[in-house]
Design a protein around this motif. Structure first.
Motif, mmCIF file in Angstrom:
data_model
loop_
_atom_site.group_PDB
_atom_site.id
_atom_site.type_symbol
_atom_site.label_atom_id
_atom_site.label_comp_id
_atom_site.label_asym_id
_atom_site.label_seq_id
_atom_site.Cartn_x
_atom_site.Cartn_y
_atom_site.Cartn_z
ATOM 1 N N GLU A 296 0.827 -1.214 0.000
ATOM 2 C CA GLU A 296 0.000 0.000 0.000
ATOM 3 C C GLU A 296 0.859 1.262 0.000
ATOM 4 N N ILE A 297 2.058 1.162 0.564
ATOM 5 C CA ILE A 297 2.990 2.291 0.541
ATOM 6 C C ILE A 297 3.627 2.404 -0.837
ATOM 7 N N GLN A 298 3.946 1.283 -1.413
ATOM 8 C CA GLN A 298 4.526 1.270 -2.761
ATOM 9 C C GLN A 298 3.599 1.937 -3.766
ATOM 10 N N ASP A 299 2.306 1.753 -3.595
ATOM 11 C CA ASP A 299 1.332 2.354 -4.508
ATOM 12 C C ASP A 299 1.337 3.881 -4.440
ATOM 13 N N ARG A 300 1.803 4.447 -3.332
ATOM 14 C CA ARG A 300 1.807 5.908 -3.158
ATOM 15 C C ARG A 300 3.057 6.567 -3.732
ATOM 16 N N ILE A 301 4.021 5.780 -4.134
ATOM 17 C CA ILE A 301 5.290 6.339 -4.621
ATOM 18 C C ILE A 301 5.108 6.901 -6.035
ATOM 19 N N ILE A 302 5.468 8.168 -6.204
ATOM 20 C CA ILE A 302 5.380 8.817 -7.515
ATOM 21 C C ILE A 302 6.651 8.586 -8.320
ATOM 22 N N ARG A 303 7.797 8.898 -7.704
ATOM 23 C CA ARG A 303 9.090 8.758 -8.365
ATOM 24 C C ARG A 303 10.132 8.283 -7.368
ATOM 25 N N VAL A 304 11.118 7.544 -7.897
ATOM 26 C CA VAL A 304 12.298 7.147 -7.126
ATOM 27 C C VAL A 304 13.514 7.632 -7.899
ATOM 28 N N TYR A 305 14.301 8.508 -7.282
ATOM 29 C CA TYR A 305 15.463 9.088 -7.946
ATOM 30 C C TYR A 305 16.754 8.459 -7.416
ATOM 31 N N SER A 306 17.530 7.909 -8.324
ATOM 32 C CA SER A 306 18.858 7.401 -7.981
ATOM 33 C C SER A 306 19.871 8.210 -8.770
ATOM 34 N N LEU A 307 20.641 9.031 -8.060
ATOM 35 C CA LEU A 307 21.607 9.919 -8.699
ATOM 36 C C LEU A 307 23.003 9.319 -8.578
ATOM 37 N N ASP A 308 23.442 8.696 -9.651
ATOM 38 C CA ASP A 308 24.720 7.994 -9.712
ATOM 39 C C ASP A 308 24.841 6.966 -8.587
ATOM 40 N N GLY A 309 23.739 6.263 -8.332
ATOM 41 C CA GLY A 309 23.739 5.216 -7.314
ATOM 42 C C GLY A 309 24.054 3.869 -7.931
ATOM 43 N N PRO A 310 24.801 3.014 -7.210
ATOM 44 C CA PRO A 310 25.119 1.682 -7.736
ATOM 45 C C PRO A 310 23.871 0.841 -7.911
ATOM 46 N N GLY A 311 23.941 -0.104 -8.842
ATOM 47 C CA GLY A 311 22.794 -0.963 -9.109
ATOM 48 C C GLY A 311 22.791 -2.196 -8.232
ATOM 49 N N PHE A 312 22.211 -3.269 -8.745
ATOM 50 C CA PHE A 312 22.030 -4.498 -7.979
ATOM 51 C C PHE A 312 22.433 -5.696 -8.831
ATOM 52 N N ARG A 313 22.857 -6.742 -8.169
ATOM 53 C CA ARG A 313 23.082 -7.986 -8.884
ATOM 54 C C ARG A 313 21.752 -8.434 -9.490
ATOM 55 N N PRO A 314 21.764 -9.055 -10.674
ATOM 56 C CA PRO A 314 20.517 -9.435 -11.360
ATOM 57 C C PRO A 314 19.569 -10.251 -10.491
ATOM 58 N N GLU A 315 20.116 -11.160 -9.682
ATOM 59 C CA GLU A 315 19.250 -12.005 -8.864
ATOM 60 C C GLU A 315 18.517 -11.206 -7.792
ATOM 61 N N VAL A 316 19.106 -10.081 -7.350
ATOM 62 C CA VAL A 316 18.447 -9.233 -6.354
ATOM 63 C C VAL A 316 17.245 -8.527 -6.977
ATOM 64 N N LEU A 317 17.427 -8.003 -8.189
ATOM 65 C CA LEU A 317 16.325 -7.330 -8.882
ATOM 66 C C LEU A 317 15.151 -8.278 -9.090
ATOM 67 N N GLU A 318 15.460 -9.523 -9.452
ATOM 68 C CA GLU A 318 14.397 -10.507 -9.692
ATOM 69 C C GLU A 318 13.706 -10.882 -8.387
ATOM 70 N N LYS A 319 14.492 -11.125 -7.348
ATOM 71 C CA LYS A 319 13.940 -11.529 -6.058
ATOM 72 C C LYS A 319 13.054 -10.447 -5.447
ATOM 73 N N CYS A 320 13.475 -9.184 -5.588
ATOM 74 C CA CYS A 320 12.751 -8.072 -4.958
ATOM 75 C C CYS A 320 11.632 -7.511 -5.815
ATOM 76 N N GLY A 321 11.466 -8.024 -7.019
ATOM 77 C CA GLY A 321 10.358 -7.569 -7.865
ATOM 78 C C GLY A 321 10.547 -6.156 -8.386
ATOM 79 N N TYR A 322 11.726 -5.893 -8.967
ATOM 80 C CA TYR A 322 12.005 -4.561 -9.490
ATOM 81 C C TYR A 322 10.979 -4.120 -10.529
#
Length: 372
Positions: free
Chosen positions: A189-215
């Motif tokens: 319900e909190i995720q639904d309220r998010i308008i934008r997420v800004y990552s300014l030169d932030g490191p990414g994630f290993r592919p398995e993390v993105l899949e596991k967390c539902g990017y």
């Protein structure tokens, strides 16, 4: 070309009701999160009303905001410009957290900004000047979640539970990684309220993390921005769409948000990462992904062991007393056991092997193109 300081001077006269959130606003708020608000902005445990930004000028500890001497001049200019205009002068600040835990190798800081249109911007601070903060960055190469990422989810859930309305999340460097991680893992319900997420030169994630967390649930709302010569933001960068911004600096100095170029009320975008930098980033990512967890852990622990041997708690002391720091580092290198040193040598060797293969592929590709 202007920078964020020029933007604040020209557009600070507009409220957020008159001009909605821009990417430069996000940049300014991420920079503001680096100030040392300890004792001036209520923390999570106090359950107090927010403080107004302009009221901080009257606080007896006002000068402590600029304790990070590396960026003192820029931070003073940033705050001064924000206080001059309507846009940020009445910005409300609350729920400040600043955790530095040596035992758990964690440095985490976040602050909540409430804009004049009552939307909420949660800013995660990037890596600060503490040595333990940089160790947590190294840990991200083999651990998920690291403690800072877990805290970021708790922070978002806690703040959003008590603050109604739309949400923006953002952060610079490691803070960008935390912003995305918390958005992926917060309550639905909190995720639904998010308008934008800004990552300014932030490191990414290993592919398995993105899949596991539902990017995929939030990817359309993620705005990732990198400078021309990004290295940090390109770590584990594979499945995220990103934009590129032009800067006034060269090399790794482009990581500094104060160098990012602005025209009117938006960033000056470029077509892509510099080709040579992209090749280097791809080589580094391929190397990191080729190592198992134990190899990465050994690499990170050894780097931390060597730097910690300087006996400096932060990068300011580390660089200010560089002769003393180097003496400690040299001594520490002598203490590294043969097995660890052997692993480090293999890591470096594999990096050069991957670099060599990539270089040969690049040469072959160019040769084929010339034959056409």
């Amino acid at each position: 070309m202007e920078t964020v300081l020029g933007y604040l001077e020209k557009y600070g006269i507009y409220s957020f009701q008159e001009m909605p959130m821009t990417e430069v606003d996000s940049l300014a708020l991420c920079l503001l999160s680096y100030l040392k608000f300890d004792g001036m902005v209520p923390d999570m445990r106090e359950n107090k009303p927010p403080v107004i930004l302009k009221d901080l000028e009257k606080h007896p500890d006002f000068e402590r905001l600029f304790a990070d001497v590396r960026f003192e001049k820029s931070n003073r200019a940033l705050l001064s410009r924000m206080l001059e205009g309507r846009r940020f002068g009445n910005l409300r600040l609350n729920c400040y957290v600043n955790v530095i835990e040596q035992k758990w190798e964690t440095q985490f800081s976040a602050v909540t900004f409430i804009l004049d249109d009552d939307t909420v911007y949660i800013a995660y601070r990037g890596t600060d000047e503490t040595i333990v903060g940089w160790k947590e960055d190294f840990n991200m190469t083999f651990l998920s979640p690291v403690p800072g990422q877990e805290i970021s989810v708790w922070y978002l859930n806690t703040v959003a539970d008590s603050a109604a309305g739309p949400l923006y999340l953002g952060g610079h460097s490691k803070g960008g990684n935390l912003a995305i991680y918390s958005a992926m893992n917060c309550e639905p319900e909190i995720q639904d309220r998010i308008i934008r997420v800004y990552s300014l030169d932030g490191p990414g994630f290993r592919p398995e993390v993105l899949e596991k967390c539902g990017y995929d649930k939030i990817q359309e709302r993620v705005v990732k921005i990198l400078p021309n010569s990004s290295m940090i933001g390109m770590l584990f960068e594979s499945d995220m769409h990103f934009q590129v911004v032009k800067t006034k600096a060269f090399g790794l100095a482009q990581h500094d948000l104060f160098t990012w170029q602005v025209v009117a009320n938006h960033l000056v975008h470029a077509n892509d990462i510099y080709e040579r930098r992209k090749q280097m980033d791809n080589t580094l990512n391929e190397w990191l992904l080729s190592l198992d967890e134990q190899q990465l852990r050994t690499f990170a622990d050894t780097l931390y062991q060597v730097v910690s041997a300087s006996q400096a708690d932060n990068l300011i002391d580390f660089t200010a007393e560089w002769k003393k720091s180097m003496n400690g580092i040299i001594s520490a290198l002598k203490e590294v056991d043969d097995e660890t040193m052997d692993v480090l040598k293999k890591m470096v060797k594999s990096l050069f092997e991957i670099a060599g293969v990539n270089a040969r592929k690049e040469i072959a590709s160019k040769f084929v193109q010339k034959q056409k």
